[in-house]
Design a protein around this motif. Structure first.
Motif, PDB file in Angstrom:
ATOM      1  N   ILE A  39       0.843  -1.203   0.000  1.00 19.94           N
ATOM      2  CA  ILE A  39       0.000   0.000   0.000  1.00 19.94           C
ATOM      3  C   ILE A  39       0.878   1.253   0.000  1.00 19.94           C
ATOM      4  N   VAL A  40       1.874   1.282   0.879  1.00 21.84           N
ATOM      5  CA  VAL A  40       2.721   2.478   0.988  1.00 21.84           C
ATOM      6  C   VAL A  40       3.519   2.681  -0.305  1.00 21.84           C
ATOM      7  N   LYS A  45       3.882   6.154  -5.529  1.00 20.68           N
ATOM      8  CA  LYS A  45       3.983   6.309  -6.987  1.00 20.68           C
ATOM      9  C   LYS A  45       2.907   7.233  -7.554  1.00 20.68           C
ATOM     10  N   LEU A  46       1.850   7.477  -6.765  1.00 19.42           N
ATOM     11  CA  LEU A  46       0.702   8.209  -7.310  1.00 19.42           C
ATOM     12  C   LEU A  46       0.959   9.714  -7.333  1.00 19.42           C
ATOM     13  N   THR A  48      -1.128  13.550  -8.651  1.00 17.66           N
ATOM     14  CA  THR A  48      -2.313  14.185  -9.233  1.00 17.66           C
ATOM     15  C   THR A  48      -2.003  14.586 -10.673  1.00 17.66           C
ATOM     16  N   PRO A  49      -3.039  14.993 -11.440  1.00 17.12           N
ATOM     17  CA  PRO A  49      -2.775  15.416 -12.830  1.00 17.12           C
ATOM     18  C   PRO A  49      -1.782  16.568 -12.916  1.00 17.12           C
ATOM     19  N   THR A  50      -1.667  17.380 -11.844  1.00 14.86           N
ATOM     20  CA  THR A  50      -0.691  18.484 -11.875  1.00 14.86           C
ATOM     21  C   THR A  50       0.630  18.105 -11.218  1.00 14.86           C
ATOM     22  N   GLY A  51       0.783  16.813 -10.898  1.00 13.84           N
ATOM     23  CA  GLY A  51       2.075  16.339 -10.408  1.00 13.84           C
ATOM     24  C   GLY A  51       2.272  16.374  -8.899  1.00 13.84           C
ATOM     25  N   LEU A  52       1.202  16.683  -8.153  1.00 16.24           N
ATOM     26  CA  LEU A  52       1.329  16.687  -6.692  1.00 16.24           C
ATOM     27  C   LEU A  52       1.351  15.259  -6.153  1.00 16.24           C
TER      28      LEU A  52
END
Ligand code: ZN
Ligand code: ZN
Length: 228
Positions: A39-40, A45-46, A48-52
């Motif tokens: 999970i960690v 790796k995730l 947001t669409p703006t790279g956060l």
């Protein structure tokens, strides 16, 4: 754009769900039941669409059975090790606190000895409480029966974020089935009352994500679930 992942974890194949606000990266996990390392690693790796990066604010638990709480402590501690501000809050309904605290004993009943004592609960979930994670809006539905403190989480539709109206139904309602009530604190009559009065009243189109097994919709379960 809305970040939404399901990881099936552990010997009981619990659905651990990640929901993240696409604008802020603020996120929550529902039922981190097992496989904390995986999970960690996946969280890391995730983006947001703006790279956060994704920042988990809450570990929400639908109830206190071991397959839904087993990785809460190691996940919370791993995230805290990356920075104290990253330590997510552990949230549970008070009705299941005794079960939650008895994690190691629950493990022993299944011959599983790898659990550590759980961390204290940081936040007690209340019926109809509203939760905001970034711009995601959720609310708590207390649905006792499978266990005294079983809850479902409603994720409210937001078309600008691409979020569909969704219910995380824990072990209360499954595709084609319902939760068992022969475990500690289970009450079948109460569970059917919870399902009838608090779940089946939702819109037929509501997406349902159970604690185990595939997704479904309220309308499909009303028509096809042989237990209802
Ligand atoms: Zn359960
Ligand atoms: Zn379960």
């Amino acid at each position: 754009m809305f970040l939404d992942r399901t990881w099936v974890v552990g010997p009981f194949q619990c659905n651990c769900r990640l929901l993240a606000c696409p604008k802020t990266g603020y996120a929550l996990l529902v039922d981190p039941g097992d496989e904390p390392g995986r999970i960690v690693a996946e969280l890391g790796k995730l983006r947001t669409p703006t790279g956060l990066p994704v920042q988990v604010k809450y570990l929400l638990h639908t109830h206190g059975h071991l397959d839904h709480i087993g990785a809460s402590r190691p996940v919370a501690e791993s995230l805290a090790a990356e920075g104290a501000a990253n330590r997510p809050k552990i949230a549970l309904h008070r009705g299941d606190e005794e079960l939650y605290r008895a994690l190691r004993m629950q493990g022993q009943l299944f011959g599983l000895s790898h659990y550590a004592d759980p961390l204290p609960v940081d936040h007690y979930l209340e019926h109809e409480e509203a939760l905001r994670i970034g711009e995601l809006r959720l609310s708590v539905v207390h649905t006792p029966g499978h266990s005294p403190g079983s809850v479902c989480f409603r994720l409210h539709e937001d078309s600008t974020l691409g979020v569909p109206e969704t219910l995380f139904s824990g072990d209360t309602l499954f595709q084609g089935s319902v939760g068992r009530t022969d475990l500690w604190g289970g009450d079948q009559e109460q569970m059917f009352r919870s399902i009838r009065d608090r779940i089946l009243v939702l819109d037929d189109e509501t997406r349902v994500c159970p604690g185990h097994g595939p997704e479904t919709r309220i309308g499909i379960e009303k028509r096809e679930n042989p237990f209802l």
